[in-house]
Scaffold this motif. Structure first.
Motif, PDB file in Angstrom:
ATOM      1  N   THR A   2       0.845  -1.206   0.000  1.00 63.10           N
ATOM      2  CA  THR A   2       0.000   0.000   0.000  1.00 63.10           C
ATOM      3  C   THR A   2       0.868   1.238   0.000  1.00 63.10           C
ATOM      4  N   PHE A   3       1.961   1.216   0.759  1.00 60.56           N
ATOM      5  CA  PHE A   3       2.856   2.374   0.806  1.00 60.56           C
ATOM      6  C   PHE A   3       3.491   2.616  -0.558  1.00 60.56           C
ATOM      7  N   ILE A   4       3.857   1.552  -1.240  1.00 60.29           N
ATOM      8  CA  ILE A   4       4.478   1.693  -2.559  1.00 60.29           C
ATOM      9  C   ILE A   4       3.457   2.209  -3.564  1.00 60.29           C
ATOM     10  N   ARG A   5       2.225   1.682  -3.469  1.00 63.00           N
ATOM     11  CA  ARG A   5       1.184   2.069  -4.414  1.00 63.00           C
ATOM     12  C   ARG A   5       0.666   3.490  -4.174  1.00 63.00           C
ATOM     13  N   GLU A   6       0.292   3.846  -2.908  1.00 65.11           N
ATOM     14  CA  GLU A   6      -0.382   5.105  -2.611  1.00 65.11           C
ATOM     15  C   GLU A   6       0.464   6.088  -1.830  1.00 65.11           C
ATOM     16  N   GLY A   7       1.600   5.643  -1.321  1.00 62.14           N
ATOM     17  CA  GLY A   7       2.466   6.546  -0.558  1.00 62.14           C
ATOM     18  C   GLY A   7       1.996   6.646   0.885  1.00 62.14           C
ATOM     19  N   TYR A   8       2.407   7.729   1.548  1.00 61.86           N
ATOM     20  CA  TYR A   8       2.115   7.933   2.972  1.00 61.86           C
ATOM     21  C   TYR A   8       0.615   8.031   3.229  1.00 61.86           C
ATOM     22  N   ASN A   9      -0.128   8.670   2.328  1.00 58.07           N
ATOM     23  CA  ASN A   9      -1.582   8.818   2.510  1.00 58.07           C
ATOM     24  C   ASN A   9      -2.300   7.474   2.495  1.00 58.07           C
TER      25      ASN A   9
END
Length: 79
Positions: A2-9
């Motif tokens: 999820t972090f790789i796909r959407e970043g911090y948000n």
């Protein structure tokens, strides 16, 4: 992932459950109407208090003039 796909948000908490169907706007609108009604009544009360004050001052002036100058001579009292 999820972090790789959407970043911090993407890691932040998301709202869960079913969204509300009815917004609470009507309650806010009613409160605004009540506040405007209260303000209108306050301004009306202030105007009436000012008129009452002016009337009392006028009566005091008339009483004082009656004591200083006496009643006018045009007034005839019945015998």
């Amino acid at each position: 992932t999820t972090f790789i796909r959407e970043g911090y948000n993407g890691l932040k908490a998301h709202p869960k459950g079913r969204p509300t169907k009815m917004k609470r706007k009507k309650k806010q609108i009613r409160q605004l109407e009540k506040q405007s009604e209260i303000e209108r009544l306050r301004s009306e009360l202030a105007q009436k208090n000012q008129a009452l004050y002016e009337t009392k001052l006028e009566n005091d002036i008339l009483k004082k003039s009656m004591t200083l100058f006496g009643p006018s001579k045009d007034v005839k009292r019945p015998k």
